[in-house]
Design a protein around this motif. Sequence first.
Motif, PDB file in Angstrom:
ATOM      1  N   ASP A 111       0.824  -1.209   0.000  1.00  0.00           N
ATOM      2  CA  ASP A 111       0.000   0.000   0.000  1.00  0.00           C
ATOM      3  C   ASP A 111       0.861   1.264   0.000  1.00  0.00           C
ATOM      4  OD1 ASP A 111      -1.928   1.895   0.213  1.00  0.00           O
ATOM      5  OD2 ASP A 111      -2.760   1.209   2.110  1.00  0.00           O
ATOM      6  N   LYS A 112       0.780   2.031  -1.111  1.00  0.00           N
ATOM      7  CA  LYS A 112       1.523   3.282  -1.229  1.00  0.00           C
ATOM      8  C   LYS A 112       0.598   4.498  -1.188  1.00  0.00           C
ATOM      9  CE  LYS A 112       5.610   1.504  -1.604  1.00  0.00           C
ATOM     10  NZ  LYS A 112       6.649   1.742  -0.579  1.00  0.00           N
ATOM     11  N   SER A 113      -0.620   4.294  -0.689  1.00  0.00           N
ATOM     12  CA  SER A 113      -1.553   5.410  -0.574  1.00  0.00           C
ATOM     13  C   SER A 113      -1.114   6.337   0.547  1.00  0.00           C
ATOM     14  CB  SER A 113      -2.969   4.887  -0.287  1.00  0.00           C
ATOM     15  OG  SER A 113      -3.023   4.308   1.011  1.00  0.00           O
ATOM     16  N   GLU A 114      -1.729   7.517   0.596  1.00  0.00           N
ATOM     17  CA  GLU A 114      -1.401   8.454   1.660  1.00  0.00           C
ATOM     18  C   GLU A 114      -1.770   7.871   3.016  1.00  0.00           C
ATOM     19  OE1 GLU A 114       0.093  11.717   3.589  1.00  0.00           O
ATOM     20  OE2 GLU A 114       0.385  10.970   1.558  1.00  0.00           O
ATOM     21  N   THR A 115      -2.891   7.153   3.072  1.00  0.00           N
ATOM     22  CA  THR A 115      -3.281   6.492   4.323  1.00  0.00           C
ATOM     23  C   THR A 115      -2.239   5.454   4.722  1.00  0.00           C
ATOM     24  OG1 THR A 115      -5.616   6.779   3.761  1.00  0.00           O
ATOM     25  CG2 THR A 115      -5.096   5.155   5.460  1.00  0.00           C
ATOM     26  N   GLY A 116      -1.803   4.667   3.726  1.00  0.00           N
ATOM     27  CA  GLY A 116      -0.774   3.676   4.001  1.00  0.00           C
ATOM     28  C   GLY A 116       0.530   4.311   4.428  1.00  0.00           C
ATOM     29  N   ARG A 117       0.847   5.442   3.789  1.00  0.00           N
ATOM     30  CA  ARG A 117       2.085   6.142   4.140  1.00  0.00           C
ATOM     31  C   ARG A 117       2.053   6.629   5.582  1.00  0.00           C
ATOM     32  NH1 ARG A 117       3.516  11.432   4.388  1.00  0.00           N
ATOM     33  NH2 ARG A 117       5.726  11.904   4.086  1.00  0.00           N
ATOM     34  N   GLN A 118       0.935   7.216   5.986  1.00  0.00           N
ATOM     35  CA  GLN A 118       0.826   7.706   7.355  1.00  0.00           C
ATOM     36  C   GLN A 118       0.894   6.556   8.358  1.00  0.00           C
ATOM     37  OE1 GLN A 118       0.978  10.799   8.264  1.00  0.00           O
ATOM     38  NE2 GLN A 118       0.934  11.583   6.146  1.00  0.00           N
ATOM     39  N   ASP A 119       0.337   5.405   7.972  1.00  0.00           N
ATOM     40  CA  ASP A 119       0.391   4.237   8.841  1.00  0.00           C
ATOM     41  C   ASP A 119       1.828   3.763   9.017  1.00  0.00           C
ATOM     42  OD1 ASP A 119      -0.887   1.991  10.298  1.00  0.00           O
ATOM     43  OD2 ASP A 119      -0.056   0.813   8.652  1.00  0.00           O
ATOM     44  N   VAL A 120       2.594   3.772   7.909  1.00  0.00           N
ATOM     45  CA  VAL A 120       3.995   3.365   7.975  1.00  0.00           C
ATOM     46  C   VAL A 120       4.804   4.344   8.820  1.00  0.00           C
ATOM     47  CG1 VAL A 120       6.116   3.086   6.636  1.00  0.00           C
ATOM     48  CG2 VAL A 120       3.973   2.092   5.810  1.00  0.00           C
ATOM     49  N   ASN A 144      11.148  -1.136  15.413  1.00  0.00           N
ATOM     50  CA  ASN A 144      11.198   0.170  14.748  1.00  0.00           C
ATOM     51  C   ASN A 144      11.464  -0.023  13.262  1.00  0.00           C
ATOM     52  OD1 ASN A 144      11.282   2.984  14.410  1.00  0.00           O
ATOM     53  ND2 ASN A 144      13.507   3.018  14.643  1.00  0.00           N
ATOM     54  N   GLY A 145      10.436   0.229  12.434  1.00  0.00           N
ATOM     55  CA  GLY A 145      10.564   0.083  10.992  1.00  0.00           C
ATOM     56  C   GLY A 145      10.377  -1.332  10.494  1.00  0.00           C
ATOM     57  N   GLY A 146      10.011  -2.248  11.356  1.00  0.00           N
ATOM     58  CA  GLY A 146       9.805  -3.635  10.954  1.00  0.00           C
ATOM     59  C   GLY A 146      10.178  -4.582  12.065  1.00  0.00           C
ATOM     60  N   ALA A 147       9.956  -5.866  11.821  1.00  0.00           N
ATOM     61  CA  ALA A 147      10.290  -6.877  12.822  1.00  0.00           C
ATOM     62  C   ALA A 147      11.787  -6.865  13.101  1.00  0.00           C
ATOM     63  CB  ALA A 147       9.852  -8.258  12.329  1.00  0.00           C
ATOM     64  N   ASP A 148      12.155  -7.202  14.317  1.00  0.00           N
ATOM     65  CA  ASP A 148      13.558  -7.177  14.708  1.00  0.00           C
ATOM     66  C   ASP A 148      14.411  -8.153  13.895  1.00  0.00           C
ATOM     67  OD1 ASP A 148      12.638  -5.419  16.550  1.00  0.00           O
ATOM     68  OD2 ASP A 148      13.132  -6.593  18.327  1.00  0.00           O
TER      69      ASP A 148
END
Length: 456
Positions: A185-194, A209-213
């Motif tokens: 998902d590269k939508s603005e909603t997806g971006r804010q979630d990321v 932080n930024g993904g699984a360890d």
Amino acid sequence: MQVINKFFFRNQKLTSCLIAFMLMPIGLLAQSPPKGFPVVGEKCPDFVLNDVRYYKNTKTSLTELRGQNVILDFWAVTCGACIAAFPKMNEFQKKYEGRLQIFLVAGASLKGRDERKAYEIIKDKYQLSLASAYDAVAYKRLVRPGTIPHLILIDKEGVVRGIASSLTDSAVDSFVNGRTVDFVDKSETGRQDVLSKVNMDKPLFINHNGGADTSYLFRSVLAKWDSKRSINHFHPVYGVPAGGRISYQATGVSLSQLYSLAFFGALYSDIYNAESTKNIVFNPNIQVRDIGLFKSRQGTGEGLYSYSIQLPSEGRSKKDLLRMMQMDLEKYFGFKATVEEAEVPCLKLIIIDKQKIDLIRGDLGKEEIQWNLESSNNFLQNVTVEKLIRMSTYELDGEKRKMLKFDETGIQGSVSLKFKGRIDDFENIRMQLNDHGLDLVQSTKRMKVLMIRDAE
């Protein structure tokens, strides 16, 4: 899954406008987004596409496209990844002709670049049949600045079914056939979630932080040892597992030990009897101006380190892992380390009287040892020759205790010997060995030595 086809321009008409931009990270141009961008699962905001080419009309809109599956592929001449995907998008258009309509959508041309001219050249070179639109208003209405490649999938009812930066064959097929589309998902909603899941001021992949360890591909960490949080632990560097990651970790090790592990995969105490390493000096020969980094104290933890490295195992070997460890040490500490051959001083246990050897062969009894400085009558009962060498030099002072020792006797099985007099006196030890047909002589042996020097 991102399209990774590489694309190189050779037409000189494009050279001046592409070279300065092609490698520029598009995300660096990001600005604060206006509201109202498309949201996956909701009706697409209304839009009009002007200056449409290679389509039945020169102008179209969301309303007119109702009843068709539509993909809007936003691009710019500065986006190499966008252009590299054009041939694949062209394949999708041909495969689903009549069931899917793809539009390449470019925004306003900037000084020194022209998407219209660029597309004509690309179209002719790759025989593309994709419709293209040039509309800055629609571009700005539907795409957040700095987010291309950007593809919006709109179904027959005008509902957004996906917003992605690239599309796989299975994703497009699912979209055309009304199934759930699997995409990043590269939508603005997806971006804010990321963005809510990553803090760029802190190390990635720690505390999720930024993904699984465990989601990294490669990682190496070097830290000062914390004796309150870990024990001294290290082992030889083993072979590569069949799958997963290659990894090595050690805690509470000195810098000298780290170098030995990185270049030889072990310490002498780990593989004392290994045939393949009998000609290796495991303690490095350190020739640097500042020796302080190589000094360590086990009691205080001074000069001790913890080290961890992990990398994918596919196509890798133990040699690759050692090379990466060596590079880590060179990058952090800056020393130049090389493995060289040299004549090394050593002690060798040899036979001087074969007739006496049968008298010291051990029996089937258990091992017994008495080795006490305060006693003048010590003995080694049913011990290996390796242990005989080790014990007979254990109480010696100075260099002779530190020297490498080798068994040149060829004796198989255990031996039993008695020692009279002082066991911290090298000449007395030799005299006692002589009485049993043996001798411990000073010699040299050509061996592999790890040399550590200051970088030039």
